[in-house]
Design a protein around this motif. Structure first.
Motif, PDB file in Angstrom:
ATOM      1  N   ALA A  86      30.915 -19.918  74.114  1.00  0.00           N
ATOM      2  CA  ALA A  86      32.191 -19.207  73.982  1.00  0.00           C
ATOM      3  C   ALA A  86      33.366 -20.114  74.346  1.00  0.00           C
ATOM      4  CB  ALA A  86      32.184 -17.963  74.864  1.00  0.00           C
ATOM      5  N   LEU A  87      33.210 -20.936  75.380  1.00  0.00           N
ATOM      6  CA  LEU A  87      34.280 -21.836  75.801  1.00  0.00           C
ATOM      7  C   LEU A  87      34.569 -22.899  74.738  1.00  0.00           C
ATOM      8  CD1 LEU A  87      36.258 -22.747  78.005  1.00  0.00           C
ATOM      9  CD2 LEU A  87      34.427 -24.191  78.900  1.00  0.00           C
ATOM     10  N   VAL A  88      33.523 -23.500  74.207  1.00  0.00           N
ATOM     11  CA  VAL A  88      33.709 -24.515  73.175  1.00  0.00           C
ATOM     12  C   VAL A  88      34.240 -23.864  71.894  1.00  0.00           C
ATOM     13  CG1 VAL A  88      32.570 -26.300  71.808  1.00  0.00           C
ATOM     14  CG2 VAL A  88      31.951 -26.013  74.192  1.00  0.00           C
ATOM     15  N   SER A  89      33.802 -22.639  71.606  1.00  0.00           N
ATOM     16  CA  SER A  89      34.335 -21.913  70.448  1.00  0.00           C
ATOM     17  C   SER A  89      35.830 -21.662  70.608  1.00  0.00           C
ATOM     18  CB  SER A  89      33.623 -20.569  70.281  1.00  0.00           C
ATOM     19  OG  SER A  89      32.276 -20.732  69.981  1.00  0.00           O
ATOM     20  N   ASN A 138      23.253 -10.216  71.768  1.00  0.00           N
ATOM     21  CA  ASN A 138      21.936 -10.671  71.291  1.00  0.00           C
ATOM     22  C   ASN A 138      21.658 -10.297  69.843  1.00  0.00           C
ATOM     23  OD1 ASN A 138      21.127 -12.008  73.629  1.00  0.00           O
ATOM     24  ND2 ASN A 138      20.457 -10.093  74.560  1.00  0.00           N
ATOM     25  N   TRP A 139      22.685 -10.268  69.009  1.00  0.00           N
ATOM     26  CA  TRP A 139      22.463 -10.077  67.587  1.00  0.00           C
ATOM     27  C   TRP A 139      21.794 -11.331  67.055  1.00  0.00           C
ATOM     28  CZ3 TRP A 139      25.098 -11.669  62.846  1.00  0.00           C
ATOM     29  CH2 TRP A 139      24.691 -10.929  61.738  1.00  0.00           C
ATOM     30  N   LYS A 140      20.764 -11.180  66.245  1.00  0.00           N
ATOM     31  CA  LYS A 140      19.894 -12.279  65.838  1.00  0.00           C
ATOM     32  C   LYS A 140      20.629 -13.502  65.289  1.00  0.00           C
ATOM     33  CE  LYS A 140      16.175  -9.257  64.344  1.00  0.00           C
ATOM     34  NZ  LYS A 140      15.385  -8.838  63.191  1.00  0.00           N
ATOM     35  N   PHE A 141      21.546 -13.290  64.368  1.00  0.00           N
ATOM     36  CA  PHE A 141      22.091 -14.426  63.641  1.00  0.00           C
ATOM     37  C   PHE A 141      23.562 -14.691  63.929  1.00  0.00           C
ATOM     38  CE2 PHE A 141      18.595 -12.715  61.042  1.00  0.00           C
ATOM     39  CZ  PHE A 141      17.755 -13.807  61.110  1.00  0.00           C
ATOM     40  N   ALA A 142      24.057 -14.226  65.057  1.00  0.00           N
ATOM     41  CA  ALA A 142      25.485 -14.386  65.373  1.00  0.00           C
ATOM     42  C   ALA A 142      25.887 -15.855  65.431  1.00  0.00           C
ATOM     43  CB  ALA A 142      25.809 -13.700  66.694  1.00  0.00           C
ATOM     44  N   TYR A 143      25.129 -16.658  66.135  1.00  0.00           N
ATOM     45  CA  TYR A 143      25.490 -18.067  66.287  1.00  0.00           C
ATOM     46  C   TYR A 143      25.226 -18.860  65.008  1.00  0.00           C
ATOM     47  CZ  TYR A 143      26.125 -16.878  71.140  1.00  0.00           C
ATOM     48  OH  TYR A 143      26.565 -16.297  72.304  1.00  0.00           O
ATOM     49  N   PHE A 154      35.840 -14.672  67.577  1.00  0.00           N
ATOM     50  CA  PHE A 154      35.555 -13.726  68.651  1.00  0.00           C
ATOM     51  C   PHE A 154      34.482 -12.720  68.254  1.00  0.00           C
ATOM     52  CE2 PHE A 154      39.809 -15.022  70.300  1.00  0.00           C
ATOM     53  CZ  PHE A 154      39.338 -15.536  71.501  1.00  0.00           C
ATOM     54  N   GLY A 155      34.487 -12.308  66.992  1.00  0.00           N
ATOM     55  CA  GLY A 155      33.477 -11.361  66.544  1.00  0.00           C
ATOM     56  C   GLY A 155      32.063 -11.900  66.689  1.00  0.00           C
TER      57      GLY A 155
END
Length: 129
Positions: free
Chosen positions: A7-10, A52-57, A43-44
């Motif tokens: 999140a910080l690097v994002s 813990n949504w499977k494919f968020a990252y 942010f979304g």
């Protein structure tokens, strides 16, 4: 801890993208739309990653990849732009290079979490059979 780093690097990546977008923009209405879309995407997918949504990252990685390509376009444009003052060109190129480095750092940080997600998905699918 890994999700906090992601999140910080994002956030750093988003800030650099917004700075470059402001620096390169010509039309303020398009600028606002682009910034709002970038904020929603970053942010979304970070929120979905925390949930813990499977494919968020994975999707965030795709978004960051697209924005990294836009940073390369900025670098290329500024190198070829002869009508722009040298100081402005140099600043834009330096900021875009920093953005590319931050985005590559994001992939390094996020890779651990993506591997964890894959293991979790595989284990869940093995238990179902």
């Amino acid at each position: 801890m890994s999700k906090s780093k992601i999140a910080l690097v994002s956030l750093c990546s988003l800030i650099i993208f917004i700075i470059c977008d402001i620096f390169m923009s010509g039309n303020s209405s398009d600028l606002i739309k682009t910034i709002i879309i970038a904020i929603i995407l970053y942010f979304g997918f970070n929120v979905l990653g925390y949930l813990n949504w499977k494919f968020a990252y994975h999707f965030l990685g795709f978004v960051i990849g697209v924005y990294t390509l836009s940073l390369f376009v900025i670098i290329n444009t500024m190198i070829k732009a002869s009508g722009v003052p040298s100081l402005n060109r140099s600043i834009a190129i330096i900021i875009a290079i920093i953005g590319v480095i931050i985005n590559l750092l994001w992939y390094r940080v996020a890779w651990k979490q993506i591997k964890i997600d894959y293991v979790r998905i595989v284990k869940r699918n093995i238990k179902k059979k």
